[in-house]
Design a protein around this motif. Structure first.
Motif, short mmCIF file in Angstrom:
data_model
loop_
_atom_site.label_atom_id
_atom_site.label_comp_id
_atom_site.label_asym_id
_atom_site.label_seq_id
_atom_site.Cartn_x
_atom_site.Cartn_y
_atom_site.Cartn_z
N SER A 123 0.81 -1.21 0.00
CA SER A 123 0.00 0.00 0.00
C SER A 123 0.85 1.27 0.00
N ALA A 124 0.22 2.32 -0.48
CA ALA A 124 0.84 3.64 -0.53
C ALA A 124 -0.08 4.60 0.23
N TYR A 125 0.24 5.86 0.24
CA TYR A 125 -0.64 6.78 0.94
C TYR A 125 -1.98 6.83 0.21
N PRO A 126 -3.08 6.94 0.97
CA PRO A 126 -4.41 6.97 0.33
C PRO A 126 -4.58 8.22 -0.52
N ARG A 127 -5.34 8.08 -1.59
CA ARG A 127 -5.62 9.22 -2.46
C ARG A 127 -7.01 9.09 -3.06
N LEU A 128 -7.66 10.21 -3.27
CA LEU A 128 -8.97 10.23 -3.91
C LEU A 128 -8.81 10.06 -5.41
N THR A 129 -9.72 9.30 -6.00
CA THR A 129 -9.67 9.11 -7.44
C THR A 129 -11.09 8.89 -7.99
N ASN A 130 -11.27 9.29 -9.23
CA ASN A 130 -12.49 8.99 -9.98
C ASN A 130 -12.05 8.45 -11.34
N HIS A 131 -11.08 7.55 -11.32
CA HIS A 131 -10.43 7.08 -12.53
C HIS A 131 -11.38 6.40 -13.50
N ALA A 132 -12.44 5.78 -13.02
CA ALA A 132 -13.37 5.07 -13.90
C ALA A 132 -14.60 5.90 -14.22
N GLY A 133 -14.68 7.11 -13.65
CA GLY A 133 -15.82 7.97 -13.90
C GLY A 133 -17.10 7.49 -13.24
N ASP A 134 -16.98 6.62 -12.24
CA ASP A 134 -18.18 6.10 -11.59
C ASP A 134 -18.29 6.53 -10.13
N GLY A 135 -17.56 7.53 -9.75
CA GLY A 135 -17.66 8.05 -8.39
C GLY A 135 -16.30 8.13 -7.71
N TRP A 136 -16.19 9.07 -6.83
CA TRP A 136 -14.95 9.27 -6.09
C TRP A 136 -14.79 8.19 -5.03
N HIS A 137 -13.58 7.71 -4.90
CA HIS A 137 -13.27 6.73 -3.87
C HIS A 137 -11.78 6.79 -3.54
N LEU A 138 -11.40 6.09 -2.49
CA LEU A 138 -10.00 6.07 -2.07
C LEU A 138 -9.26 4.93 -2.73
N HIS A 139 -8.03 5.23 -3.14
CA HIS A 139 -7.09 4.18 -3.56
C HIS A 139 -5.97 4.15 -2.54
N TYR A 140 -5.54 2.95 -2.21
CA TYR A 140 -4.41 2.76 -1.30
C TYR A 140 -3.24 2.19 -2.06
N ARG A 141 -3.04 2.67 -3.26
CA ARG A 141 -1.96 2.17 -4.11
C ARG A 141 -1.49 3.29 -5.02
N ASP A 142 -0.29 3.12 -5.52
CA ASP A 142 0.22 4.06 -6.50
C ASP A 142 -0.45 3.82 -7.84
N ASP A 143 -0.48 4.83 -8.66
CA ASP A 143 -1.00 4.68 -10.02
C ASP A 143 -0.01 3.89 -10.85
N GLN A 144 -0.49 3.37 -11.96
CA GLN A 144 0.34 2.66 -12.94
C GLN A 144 1.01 1.42 -12.36
N GLN A 145 0.29 0.67 -11.56
CA GLN A 145 0.82 -0.59 -11.06
C GLN A 145 0.36 -1.74 -11.93
N SER A 146 0.96 -2.88 -11.74
CA SER A 146 0.54 -4.10 -12.41
C SER A 146 -0.74 -4.61 -11.75
N LEU A 147 -1.41 -5.55 -12.39
CA LEU A 147 -2.60 -6.13 -11.79
C LEU A 147 -2.24 -6.79 -10.45
N ALA A 148 -1.10 -7.45 -10.39
CA ALA A 148 -0.67 -8.07 -9.13
C ALA A 148 -0.49 -7.01 -8.05
N GLY A 149 0.10 -5.88 -8.40
CA GLY A 149 0.29 -4.80 -7.43
C GLY A 149 -1.03 -4.21 -6.96
N VAL A 150 -1.95 -4.05 -7.89
CA VAL A 150 -3.28 -3.52 -7.55
C VAL A 150 -3.98 -4.48 -6.60
N LEU A 151 -3.96 -5.77 -6.92
CA LEU A 151 -4.64 -6.75 -6.08
C LEU A 151 -3.98 -6.86 -4.71
#
Length: 170
Positions: free
Chosen positions: A82-110
């Motif tokens: 995990s990384a520092y939490p950040r707000l995102t609306n990357h899919a255009g379906d609503g704001w939510h928190l991500h606990y990961r850096d952007d541009q990770q692999s699927l394994a990193g995201v999971l």
């Protein structure tokens, strides 16, 4: 705004993938998409091996015999994933928190999703609400999302089989 896309859904997906590991990268992606994960980045065959390795490490959380050991196993995953939490609306379906850096692999995201989701599940519902099925011959992992928090089996089928066995033993 999504209140928490982590927690219950992340831990149940982790348990499902650990119990029935995907055979191919395509199957992994399909199951992630079916679970609501937006896969808007490149996925490679390396992701499958990385996810399977991470699921082995995640399974150690279910196998922990004490709250302290369980917390230690979760913290090991959190440190790496995990990384520092950040707000995102990357899919255009609503704001939510991500606990990961952007541009990770699927394994990193999971790994980030499962580590944070498992941590939220355990502290929010109870440290005992993740484990292996109580049926002796079943090794499946369950994430207890029940109302009363007393789940001991991975499925009603296993619970019924064990109940019949106990009844016949009497």
């Amino acid at each position: 705004m999504h209140l928490n896309p982590y927690g219950e859904y992340a831990v149940t997906l982790a348990a499902d993938l650990a119990n029935r590991p995907p055979d191919s990268t395509g199957e992994l992606v399909d199951r992630c998409v079916d679970a609501g994960i937006v896969v808007d980045f490149p996925v490679t065959d390396d992701d499958l091996a990385d996810v399977l390795g991470m699921l082995d490490r995640w399974s150690a959380i279910a196998d922990a015999t004490s709250d302290e050991d369980r917390a230690e196993q979760v913290n090991l995953l959190l440190t790496k994933a995990s990384a520092y939490p950040r707000l995102t609306n990357h899919a255009g379906d609503g704001w939510h928190l991500h606990y990961r850096d952007d541009q990770q692999s699927l394994a990193g995201v999971l790994e980030a999703l499962f580590s944070v989701g498992t941590a939220l599940h355990l502290v929010g519902r109870g440290m005992h609400r993740l484990g292996r099925c109580a049926l002796e011959e079943c090794t499946a992992i369950y994430a207890d999302t029940s109302r009363n928090g007393r789940q001991r089996y991975c499925s009603p089928k296993c619970a019924n089989r064990d109940a019949v066995r106990r009844h016949r033993a009497r």
